[in-house]
Design a protein around this motif. Structure first.
Motif, short mmCIF file in Angstrom:
data_model
loop_
_atom_site.label_atom_id
_atom_site.label_comp_id
_atom_site.label_asym_id
_atom_site.label_seq_id
_atom_site.Cartn_x
_atom_site.Cartn_y
_atom_site.Cartn_z
N ARG A 5 0.86 -1.40 -0.10
CA ARG A 5 -0.08 0.00 0.04
C ARG A 5 0.88 1.42 -0.08
NH1 ARG A 5 -1.57 1.49 6.14
NH2 ARG A 5 -1.93 3.36 4.99
N SER A 6 0.05 2.38 -0.22
CA SER A 6 0.79 3.76 0.11
C SER A 6 2.25 3.66 -0.93
CB SER A 6 0.98 3.69 1.43
OG SER A 6 1.55 5.26 1.87
N ILE A 7 3.27 4.18 -0.33
CA ILE A 7 4.45 4.45 -1.09
C ILE A 7 5.08 3.22 -1.71
CG2 ILE A 7 6.34 4.20 0.74
CD1 ILE A 7 6.20 6.93 -2.08
N ARG A 8 4.78 2.05 -0.99
CA ARG A 8 5.29 0.65 -1.28
C ARG A 8 4.39 0.44 -2.86
NH1 ARG A 8 3.94 -2.32 4.43
NH2 ARG A 8 5.57 -1.03 5.70
N LEU A 9 3.19 0.79 -3.00
CA LEU A 9 2.35 0.53 -4.05
C LEU A 9 2.80 1.41 -5.34
CD1 LEU A 9 -0.19 -1.03 -5.43
CD2 LEU A 9 -1.44 1.08 -4.93
N SER A 10 3.13 2.84 -4.91
CA SER A 10 3.62 3.64 -5.88
C SER A 10 5.11 3.20 -6.49
CB SER A 10 3.91 4.97 -5.38
OG SER A 10 2.84 5.63 -4.74
#
Lengths: 578, 98
Positions: free
Chosen positions: A358-363
């Motif tokens: 999620r979040s920056i990991r997903l980006s």
């Protein structure tokens, strides 16, 4: 009258007609019919009963043919219920005497039976409850026909009651007419909570099941201060809430007077008060209350409200409108903070989404998606003081990767001859305990920090705030959380990196003395709370706050801490403590 | 023919009690008669021609029900309905196979 205790997630009181959302998104229209329309309405009811009966009979025949008569018998009972003469008399009375609309009467009468069945301690009736709901749905579908309305087409003021509003449902709401929310599940930080806060309307979540006890059009009170949902309130309760609403207005007028004054402590220390926003239109709420900037612009709704992934133009338009309204005041925009399940429909379901992709990991895993957002952000930086913030940074490597992608995007834009602010500040959210433990390294690589207390609390205490069974563990005032916050502030101060705090905690005046005492000089809060927080800031001195903070840090549990803070706040701004 | 009131007391003996299917059968049979049919359980009196009302009685196995009919064909109605209950709503036969 029935009172339900839930979790208060957005303050204020809303009183109004219920709009009950079930999994089919039904809205049951207005509850009364005109006197001279009664016969027509009864005719409509009979037509619906006939049509529903034909449907059930067709089902019965099909099932009997395929599976045998004993299976078809279930539908025979359904049919009997639908055509029950006692029910028909009851509906007749409701429509004729009380002028209920057939829709409302059907929902009201059948839900009453469902409730009786539910209250009987015998499992053999449990199935009947579903039969009743099935008949209700069938009748309503026939009654409403093409008039069945979507949530976006609400045209009169309502309070929305639902099991759990999905982000896309909330995003598509017609905001003009929604006065409050109540959901059966969810916790602080759930989407309902965030949206309600953004809309500045009262909301209560996590009440437990109650939707079967309420019909569309019922009068419902949502008390977002005490976390109460009151179904079919009695006259006395209604009168009391009307009175409170009047008082609320007078307090708001009092706070309104603070609008033009700076958030400055009694001993002259300037505190920056920023607003948290979800949608560009909320900028108005911030400006109206004299906020110094936007401390957290959440960009998730660009992804959630839309049918397809937003392109660069969509991003840019949203950012540009915020920048233009804020003129030269700072605007901190957080990159996408969503879980994988919210962005892509074919994402695999994970067992532990808050610890997953999620979040920056997903980006960082989906660079094309990330680059689209970054390009729009960098371009919008030409319009004012835009600052970029990366959420959920856990390791230094992640921060460096994110910054590298940003540098790459800037290089591309340079080559394309696009103008932007080459010095645009880049910061990170401090919301993972690992990041706090390494904070002395992080401060060398960012222009600012923003402490996100919601996630920091959840990850520190390993407790999901939306899980009723462990929600008791979740408290931003837990001493362990406060130690992490203090660590982050100390490290940031050492390198003179500005540090901000956002999340539920910063918008709660209970914590203002503590946060100032811990050394924070920038608070990012929901716009509705700006006047209240400003009032506290203008009343206290920094040494006074430091004394409070020093004492808090000696306490061992969140309950003692909250009690102590309540007493201290009562001493300085008694009108804010009930 | 006189409009009389007839009643009879029966005990529910089918293991599943008066659930949806038996209630359906009962109401269907009751509705064939002109007389008013009421079913009484522990002083609670409901319309025997309303399946919803019958279900709210939650008459499980062993429940004593008083069947009361008022009207021209009350005697025949009560007799037929009592018979239905005593026949276990024709549910007993499949049970022997279990």
């Amino acid at each position: 009258m029935q009172k339900l205790q839930g979790i208060a997630v957005s303050p204020g009181v809303a009183m109004g007609e219920a709009l009950v959302m079930d999994n089919e998104g039904f809205r049951i229209p207005r509850r009364f019919v005109a006197r001279d329309a009664v016969e027509h309405e009864l005719e409509r009811l009979d037509q619906a009963i006939r049509a529903a009966g034909e449907e059930i009979d067709a089902n019965r025949q099909a099932v009997s043919r395929e599976l045998g008569d004993q299976y078809g018998a279930v539908f025979s009972a359904h049919l009997q219920m639908l055509r029950d003469p006692a029910l028909r008399i009851e509906l007749d009375e409701m429509i004729r005497q009380r002028h209920y609309s057939p829709e409302y009467a059907v929902s009201r009468a059948l839900r009453r039976y469902a409730k009786v069945f539910q209250s009987i301690e015998s499992s053999y009736l449990a199935e009947r409850v579903n039969d009743i709901f099935d008949i209700e749905k069938r009748l309503l579908r026939n009654l409403l026909g093409r008039r069945r309305e979507e949530l976006s087409q609400v045209i009169s003021p309502v309070v929305v009651l639902a099991h759990n509003l999905t982000p896309s449902e909330t995003a598509n709401l017609n905001r003009e007419f929604v006065r409050g929310f109540a959901t059966e599940i969810g916790g602080p930080g759930s989407h309902t909570a965030i949206v309600a806060e953004g809309m500045e309307i009262p909301a209560v979540v996590g009440t437990g099941p109650f939707l079967t006890d309420v019909s569309g059009g019922d009068l419902v009170i949502i008390d977002g201060d005490l976390g109460l949902v009151i179904l079919q309130p009695d006259e006395e309760t209604i009168a009391r809430y009307r009175h409170e609403a009047a008082e609320h207005v007078s307090r708001a007028t009092q706070l309104e007077a603070l609008k033009e004054l700076p958030a400055e402590t009694a001993d002259g220390v300037r505190i920056e008060l920023f607003g948290n926003i979800e949608f560009p239109h909320e900028v108005r709420h911030c400006v109206e209350r004299g906020s110094d900037g936007i401390g957290l612009y959440r960009t998730e709704f660009l992804y959630l409200g839309a049918a397809s992934e937003p392109d660069e133009a969509v991003h840019y338009e949203a950012y540009a409108s915020v920048m233009n309204e804020m003129h030269d005041r700072p605007v901190i925009i957080r990159t996408c903070d969503l879980g994988a399940d919210k962005v892509s429909h074919d994402a695999e379901e994970t067992r532990n989404p808050t610890l997953g992709l999620r979040s920056i990991r997903l980006s960082l895993k989906n660079l094309p998606l990330f680059r689209v957002q970054l390009r729009a952000l960098v371009r919008a930086s030409a319009l004012g003081d835009l600052r970029i913030m990366f959420p959920l940074i856990s390791t230094l490597l992640e921060l460096r990767q994110a910054k590298m992608v940003l540098a790459d995007v800037m290089e591309d834009l340079d080559e394309e001859g696009v103008k932007f602010n080459h010095q645009l500040p880049v910061g990170m959210m401090v919301e993972v305990p690992a990041a706090v433990l390494m904070i002395d390294h992080f401060v060398d690589e960012v222009d600012f920090l923003s402490i996100g207390t919601n996630d920091l609390t959840q990850y520190t205490l390993a407790a999901d705030r939306s899980n009723k069974d462990v929600a008791g563990l979740y408290s931003s005032a837990d001493p362990a959380v406060l130690r992490l916050i203090r660590m982050a502030i100390t490290a940031a101060d050492l390198k003179q990196v500005p540090v901000n705090i956002c999340g539920q905690m910063s918008g709660n005046s209970l914590y203002t003395l503590l946060l100032l005492g811990l050394g924070l000089r920038r608070l990012s809060v929901p716009p509705s709370t700006i006047p209240e927080i400003k009032m506290v800031c203008r009343t206290v001195t920094i040494p006074q706050c430091q004394r409070v903070a020093d004492h808090v840090m000696t306490l061992e549990n969140s309950r003692d801490i909250k009690n102590y803070l309540r007493d201290e706040l009562k001493k300085v701004v008694p009108q804010l403590v009930s | 023919m006189a409009n009389g009131t007839f009643s009879r007391t029966v005990v529910v003996t089918n293991p599943q009690g008066v659930h949806a299917r038996p209630a359906d059968m009962f109401v269907k049979l009751a509705s064939q008669y002109e007389s008013k049919i009421e079913v009484i359980k522990d002083g609670e009196r409901v319309d025997g021609k309303s399946i919803l009302a019958m279900l709210t009685l939650a008459a499980v196995e062993g429940t004593t029900l008083k069947l009361e009919g008022t009207g021209p064909d009350a005697e025949a109605a009560v007799a037929a309905l009592a018979e239905l209950v005593l026949r276990d709503f024709d549910e007993n036969e499949p049970l022997t196979n279990k």
